[in-house]
Design a protein around this motif. Structure first.
Motif, short mmCIF file in Angstrom:
data_model
loop_
_atom_site.label_atom_id
_atom_site.label_comp_id
_atom_site.label_asym_id
_atom_site.label_seq_id
_atom_site.Cartn_x
_atom_site.Cartn_y
_atom_site.Cartn_z
N UNK A 1 0.84 -1.21 0.00
CA UNK A 1 0.00 0.00 0.00
C UNK A 1 0.87 1.26 0.00
N UNK A 2 1.99 1.21 0.72
CA UNK A 2 2.91 2.35 0.71
C UNK A 2 3.49 2.56 -0.69
N UNK A 3 3.81 1.46 -1.37
CA UNK A 3 4.36 1.55 -2.72
C UNK A 3 3.33 2.17 -3.68
N UNK A 4 2.07 1.74 -3.52
CA UNK A 4 1.00 2.30 -4.37
C UNK A 4 0.83 3.79 -4.09
N UNK A 5 0.90 4.18 -2.82
CA UNK A 5 0.77 5.59 -2.48
C UNK A 5 1.87 6.42 -3.13
N UNK A 6 3.09 5.87 -3.18
CA UNK A 6 4.20 6.59 -3.81
C UNK A 6 3.96 6.78 -5.31
N UNK A 7 3.31 5.81 -5.94
CA UNK A 7 2.99 5.95 -7.37
C UNK A 7 1.97 7.07 -7.56
#
Length: 579
Positions: free
Chosen positions: A435-441
């Protein structure tokens, strides 16, 4: 190639032990590219009494024979000339399950280099015999390995069936009768308990072993448990301690790289993988992982070396991977060499087939164009990608979805990547790292606030979908619960919580209404899907065990099954819901 020296007889002690084994009825395969070696090994086996002996002069010929005949014993040379080498033959046999657990594989070779021995050892031959060898040595090693393999026969079969808890119990039974192999049995038991989702029980086994002797594999096992519990720093220290004592213990390197990655230390992780790849350079997965890590760090020279090596050693390997081609294409794009990048992509599409390969090739093509500054062609690739998405309702794996969303955002598309990222979230709603990776995108696409809201909304959809099925189950509406979870799996095919709860509800339905083959097959299919997309999950083995108890009685475990089924009825494992 060196010839083995043939001795006239087998030592007396070995002869006595061998006499108890009927070697005449077993099937043998000798794999060597030199006919003289094959003839000498065949004569050695004939002196043992062997009658059914096949021969192969190449790795490809060996695979043809192994695919159609069950062999009890395989003697395979490491160097087999053009094509597959002995390591790659063994690698494919293990992956395709072409030999039964009690069969014996002896790697016979003149190779003494560290990388050759370690490369073969990673795929676990039963013995590695250095040429030149005497007939006595060969037959003594064969006898010793055969006797040991029979102790693990039932355990290995339960492992192949993915019934890890039963396999662990069989280890205890064997320990009671085979003290000579107690350490090996305890090592296997700990590994089985980890696969069964019982890390604390596995910890107890490792600690018991370490009380007697400081085994590196036991310390590595304890460190893996600490790492899975989130204690990454303690795990790091333990892995590094193992490596300090034994710099050739390759598994500790792989695990240390994972620990550094989980700590967010990508450079350190990449450094460890590079060291491991130098020690044992012929592992396709390790070279691929090194290439991916270097690419993320922007270390283009290292990424290029790793991907090219991965492609080279994977040519005749069952582990040959399209990932290396896509990685190398990305490297070429970042080197501003789109011509070679497109040539690599063309080769990938020629060597590998399937819609997913075509999809990933189009994504990589767009990224190559974008990274090399050709924004017009990058946008054209993005448009073609949108068309491919619209034509196929089935979504690819998580990593592919992320790459696709990254490209589409980069070329100015919004709706399609948003839908992809929301799909990822719904299928991984409790994976906070992802979820953190998606937020960064979303942040990179200048959608930080909107992205955060989309993540929360998508998580709620997944939670509500799961909770409704659990509520139906808890209120006794099992028929409706089964139907609801079928729909949930169709909408969210890779959501682990939904998959596990669906399997649990199917099991409860059979516990209430009796065994039916259709429900058994459905539950098994769900769990096998889980094992394919995320092996080693905690609830997997427990649910497999419950399924086994529902099967018609199996020879040898009737009383045990009845006792455990009675216990399961008294204290049924519940499906989980979220508040």
């Amino acid at each position: 190639m060196s010839f083995p020296t043939v001795a006239p007889s087998v030592p007396g002690s070995a002869t006595a032990a061998m006499a108890a084994i009927d070697w005449t009825v077993k099937n043998y395969l000798i794999v060597d590219d030199f006919v003289g070696i094959r003839q000498l090994l065949r004569e050695s086996l004939r002196n043992l009494g062997a009658k059914h002996i096949d021969q192969a002069g190449s790795g490809g010929e060996a695979m043809t024979l192994l695919a159609k005949t069950h062999y009890d014993v395989v003697l395979c040379d490491f160097n087999l000339g053009e094509g597959k080498n002995g390591q790659q033959v063994l690698e494919e046999v293990r992956i395709r399950n072409l030999m039964t657990p009690s069969s014996v594989w002896l790697m016979v070779s003149a190779e003494k280099s560290v990388e050759s021995v370690m490369g073969a050892a990673e795929h676990q031959p039963d013995a590695y015999i250095i040429k030149p060898i005497t007939e006595g040595v060969l037959l003594t090693r064969l006898n010793r390995v055969w006797q040991k393999k029979q102790i693990f026969r039932e355990i290995d079969q339960a492992f192949v069936e993915k019934d890890y808890l039963r396999a662990a119990r069989l280890c205890d039974e064997q320990i009671a009768h085979n003290k000579l192999h107690e350490i090996d049995l305890l090592r296997m038991k700990a590994q089985l308990l980890l696969k069964a989702g019982e890390p604390e029980k596995a910890r107890g086994v490792y600690e018991l072993v370490l009380e007697d002797r400081d085994y590196n594999w036991a310390r590595t096992g304890l460190a893996r448990i600490r790492m899975s519990n989130g204690d990454h720093e303690a795990a790091r220290q333990m892995f590094q301690g193992v490596i300090a004592e034994n710099r050739f213990y390759i598994d500790a390197y792989d695990q240390l790289a994972t620990a550094f990655q989980l700590m967010g230390k990508l450079e350190e992780s990449c450094d460890v993988l590079e060291k491991a790849a130098k020690l044992s350079p012929n592992s396709v997965p390790r070279q691929r992982n090194l290439g991916n890590a270097a690419l993320k760090l922007g270390n283009i020279p290292l990424a290029e070396r790793a991907f090219r090596k991965c492609i080279a050693i994977g040519e005749y390997s069952v582990l040959k991977t399209v990932d290396a081609y896509f990685g190398l294409a990305r490297v070429c794009g970042q080197k501003n060499d789109p011509k070679e990048a497109l040539q690599v992509l063309s080769t990938a599409q020629r060597e590998f087939t399937g819609d997913q390969v075509q999809l990933r090739a189009k994504i990589t093509e767009g990224l190559v164009y974008h990274e090399s500054g050709d924004y017009r062609r990058a946008r054209k690739s993005g448009d073609e990608l949108e068309t491919m998405l619209n034509e196929d309702a089935e979504r690819p794996d998580t990593d592919t979805c992320i790459e696709m969303a990254t490209l589409l955002f980069a070329v100015g598309v919004k709706d399609a990547p948003v839908e992809l990222l929301c799909y990822i979230i719904r299928n991984n709603h409790d994976n906070m790292v992802l979820l953190d990776e998606v937020q960064k995108i979303f942040d990179k696409a200048r959608m930080s606030e909107e992205g955060s809201e989309l993540i929360q909304a998508s998580r709620k959809i997944a939670t509500d979908t799961m909770n409704k099925g659990v509520l139906l189950w808890k209120t006794g509406k099992l028929v409706e619960a089964v139907e609801w979870m079928r729909s949930a799996r169709e909408a969210l095919p890779n959501n682990m919580r939904i998959l596990f709860n669906s399997a649990q509800i199917l099991i409860s339905r059979m516990q209430q209404s009796g065994f039916t083959q259709a429900l058994m097959d459905e539950a098994n299919d769900v769990l096998m899907h889980v094992d394919r997309i995320a092996p080693g999950q905690q609830r997997f083995a427990q649910l497999i065990e419950q399924l086994a108890l529902l099967m018609p009685a199996r020879p040898g475990i009737v009383e045990e099954a009845e006792a455990e089924l009675a216990g399961a009825e008294e204290q049924e494992t519940e499906a989980d819901a979220e508040e």
